[in-house]
Motif scaffolding. Structure first.
Motif, short mmCIF file in Angstrom:
data_model
loop_
_atom_site.label_atom_id
_atom_site.label_comp_id
_atom_site.label_asym_id
_atom_site.label_seq_id
_atom_site.Cartn_x
_atom_site.Cartn_y
_atom_site.Cartn_z
N UNK A 171 15.95 18.45 -26.19
CA UNK A 171 16.45 17.10 -25.87
C UNK A 171 17.69 16.74 -26.69
N UNK A 172 18.68 16.15 -26.05
CA UNK A 172 19.89 15.72 -26.77
C UNK A 172 19.58 14.62 -27.78
N UNK A 173 18.40 14.01 -27.63
CA UNK A 173 18.00 12.97 -28.57
C UNK A 173 17.96 13.49 -30.00
N UNK A 174 17.60 14.79 -30.16
CA UNK A 174 17.54 15.36 -31.51
C UNK A 174 18.92 15.35 -32.16
N UNK A 175 19.93 15.72 -31.38
CA UNK A 175 21.30 15.71 -31.93
C UNK A 175 21.73 14.29 -32.26
N UNK A 176 21.37 13.34 -31.41
CA UNK A 176 21.72 11.94 -31.67
C UNK A 176 21.05 11.45 -32.95
N UNK A 177 19.78 11.83 -33.15
CA UNK A 177 19.08 11.43 -34.37
C UNK A 177 19.71 12.06 -35.61
N UNK A 178 20.13 13.34 -35.47
CA UNK A 178 20.83 14.00 -36.57
C UNK A 178 22.08 13.23 -36.96
N UNK A 179 22.82 12.80 -35.96
CA UNK A 179 24.06 12.07 -36.23
C UNK A 179 23.78 10.68 -36.79
N UNK A 180 22.71 10.04 -36.32
CA UNK A 180 22.38 8.70 -36.82
C UNK A 180 22.06 8.72 -38.31
N UNK A 181 21.40 9.78 -38.75
CA UNK A 181 21.08 9.90 -40.17
C UNK A 181 22.24 10.56 -40.92
N UNK A 182 22.75 11.64 -40.34
CA UNK A 182 23.72 12.47 -41.05
C UNK A 182 25.07 11.84 -41.28
N UNK A 183 25.61 11.16 -40.27
CA UNK A 183 26.96 10.60 -40.42
C UNK A 183 27.02 9.53 -41.51
N UNK A 184 26.11 8.55 -41.53
CA UNK A 184 26.15 7.58 -42.64
C UNK A 184 25.90 8.24 -44.00
N UNK A 185 24.98 9.22 -44.05
CA UNK A 185 24.71 9.91 -45.31
C UNK A 185 25.95 10.64 -45.80
N UNK A 186 26.62 11.32 -44.88
CA UNK A 186 27.84 12.03 -45.24
C UNK A 186 28.93 11.04 -45.65
N UNK A 187 28.89 9.84 -45.06
CA UNK A 187 29.88 8.84 -45.40
C UNK A 187 29.88 8.50 -46.87
N UNK A 188 28.67 8.44 -47.45
CA UNK A 188 28.56 8.14 -48.88
C UNK A 188 29.14 9.28 -49.72
N UNK A 200 35.23 18.36 -50.57
CA UNK A 200 35.34 17.37 -49.51
C UNK A 200 34.92 17.97 -48.17
N UNK A 201 35.31 19.22 -47.93
CA UNK A 201 34.95 19.90 -46.69
C UNK A 201 33.44 20.15 -46.64
N UNK A 202 32.87 20.55 -47.76
CA UNK A 202 31.43 20.82 -47.82
C UNK A 202 30.63 19.55 -47.52
N UNK A 203 31.15 18.40 -47.95
CA UNK A 203 30.50 17.14 -47.63
C UNK A 203 30.46 16.93 -46.12
N UNK A 204 31.52 17.33 -45.44
CA UNK A 204 31.56 17.20 -43.98
C UNK A 204 30.45 18.04 -43.34
N UNK A 205 30.21 19.23 -43.91
CA UNK A 205 29.10 20.06 -43.41
C UNK A 205 27.76 19.41 -43.71
N UNK A 206 27.73 18.70 -44.83
CA UNK A 206 26.47 18.14 -45.31
C UNK A 206 25.86 17.09 -44.40
N UNK A 207 26.67 16.48 -43.51
CA UNK A 207 26.09 15.41 -42.70
C UNK A 207 25.05 15.97 -41.73
N UNK A 208 25.24 17.19 -41.24
CA UNK A 208 24.23 17.80 -40.37
C UNK A 208 23.04 18.27 -41.21
N UNK A 209 23.34 18.92 -42.35
CA UNK A 209 22.27 19.44 -43.22
C UNK A 209 21.37 18.32 -43.72
N UNK A 210 21.97 17.19 -44.08
CA UNK A 210 21.18 16.05 -44.57
C UNK A 210 20.26 15.51 -43.48
#
Length: 453
Positions: free
Chosen positions: A228-245, A55-65
């Motif tokens: 640019x902070x936009x890169x971090x925002x884009x990471x979160x836009x993709x990563x957080x929903x992906x990690x949610x699954x 479960x913890x590794x999945x939390x890391x996975x949202x950035x990696x994804x």
């Protein structure tokens, strides 16, 4: 970039990923197999601890994804500077996040295990393992991120070689601490935890060295404060929903593990042994899905939409064929395979039935692995999460309790719930891909590396 979508094939990407995932699985199986010579109770203790760590590794996975997808798309669009900036900021983000979660595990490890309704006699060993491996879990966060970067650049062989080295170190460490040759103290579960942590640390160091060697501009530290902070925002836009699954899946598995714990230590041990064997069946689909994600990411970046569509369909057919073939093979060999882990005949008999059921289970899992990764690669990341939450909790968890506990079918009832969940989600995901709704989420403007809804 030396490699691009034109000269990378699915096979060239997939076989090193396959070997790497196989070795990751062998790493876990080495712990289980070697501990099974020490104690069945130790196996159950580590199995429950690893459920929490998953479960913890999945939390890391949202950035990696998010990293894998954004780097691949930007490389496909020939935006190398943006790819490098995303790589660097993702490593730093996952390091900070990893340290936070590692501290949480170290402080609350016994409380987490008690939430799993772990039998009291397993608590000491499980807590020791979780304290050590979980306390240094931030290393795994860095490994996942660095590995995602290297694979997105097309250097899947390098990641494979590093995993081989990590496995060798892990097995040597397990042998020393479990069997105590040359006067080494026998530490059991604690020794396995030390071995796992040390091998991961060394693996990450080598990963970073290789990354600097292969892609010198992949980590632009000099321009760190200009990213640019936009890169971090884009990471979160993709990563957080992906990690949610993934988070939903692992969360549901934790609840189901709680149900299995009600059935007793023997049921927990059977689950661990059966799932260790099942991982070798679906690892082909995992490898194909990851290779497909990289290819589709590059194709989407280059706006080759029809090629991306066909790539997913072809990959899905290959994954289903191989998973069914492997499930049948493992079913024929189920008894001798279970005997590798234990001599308890009741565990062997029940484990064999669970492996027979994988013939039906694995094709459904292939749909989810391949198509969901393909959808993520295009930027269509929210829909799989919504469907995943509905199916995993509404079907898998609900049926697990009804069939496994209420109607007394035990692990067989729980496996039937897995089958229903995988097939329902799989069919829905395929319909989503064929609808081509994801196409409008893939357009990349000249000034904007990736457009996300």
């Amino acid at each position: 970039m030396k490699k691009n979508a034109k000269n990378i094939t699915l096979f060239a990407l997939t076989w090193p990923i396959f070997i790497e995932i196989l070795l990751h699985m062998l790493m876990g199986n080495a712990d289980t197999l070697m501990l099974s010579q020490y104690s069945d109770e130790s196996v159950a203790a580590v199995g429950v601890s690893n459920q929490i760590l998953s479960l913890i590794i999945v939390m890391f996975g949202f950035v990696a994804t998010g990293t894998a997808i954004l780097v691949a798309q930007n490389l496909g669009a020939e935006r190398k500077q943006a790819a490098g900036e995303i790589s660097l900021i993702s490593l730093l983000a996952n390091l900070l996040f990893g340290i936070l979660l590692s501290l949480s595990i170290w402080i609350f490890n016994e409380d987490l295990l008690l939430l799993m309704d772990l039998p009291k006699n397993l608590l000491t060993e499980a807590s020791s393992y979780l304290n050590i491996v979980g306390g240094f879990a931030f290393i795994q966060a860095l490994i996942m991120t660095a590995g995602a970067i290297i694979r997105s650049y097309g250097y899947t062989k390098d990641a494979m070689y590093i995993t081989i080295g990590m496995n060798i170190l892990n097995v040597i460490g397990n042998y020393l601490f479990i069997f105590g040759p040359f006067g080494v103290p026998v530490l059991g579960v604690e020794g396995v935890a030390y071995s796992t942590t040390i091998s991961r640390l060394l693996g990450f160091v080598v990963l970073v060295i290789v990354l600097f060697k292969r892609v010198p501009d992949a980590l632009p530290f000099k321009g760190l404060f200009k990213i640019p902070m936009k890169h971090l925002k884009d990471l979160l836009k993709i990563g957080i929903p992906s990690a949610g699954e993934h988070l939903s899946y692992n969360g549901s598995q934790m609840v189901i593990t709680y149900f299995i714990a009600i059935l007793g230590t023997e049921a927990l041990t059977t689950k661990v042994y059966a799932q260790n064997l099942m991982m070798f069946i679906f690892l082909f689909s995992v490898a194909i899905s990851q290779g497909t994600q990289i290819l589709i990411g590059h194709m989407v970046g280059a706006q080759k939409i029809e090629e991306a569509y066909q790539r997913c369909i072809k990959s899905l057919k290959i994954a289903i064929f191989i998973s069914v073939l492997m499930a049948i093979l493992f079913s024929f060999l189920s008894t001798p395979l279970m005997k590798i882990f234990t001599s308890n005949q009741e565990i062997i008999n029940l484990g064999c039935i669970l492996i027979y059921l994988t013939i039906i289970l694995e094709p459904g899992r292939s749909f989810n692995l391949v198509v969901i990764n393909a959808l993520r690669a295009t930027g269509d990341v929210k829909f799989p999460v919504y469907m995943g939450i509905l199916s995993m909790w509404g079907v898998s968890v609900t049926l697990s309790y009804l069939l496994g506990i209420h109607f007394g079918l035990g692990l067989i009832g729980i496996w039937i719930s897995f089958i229903a969940d995988e097939w329902l989600r799989g069919i829905i995901m395929l319909h989503r891909w064929k609808s081509r709704v994801w196409i409008r989420k893939t357009f990349i403007k000249n000034e904007d590396p990736i457009h996300l809804n």
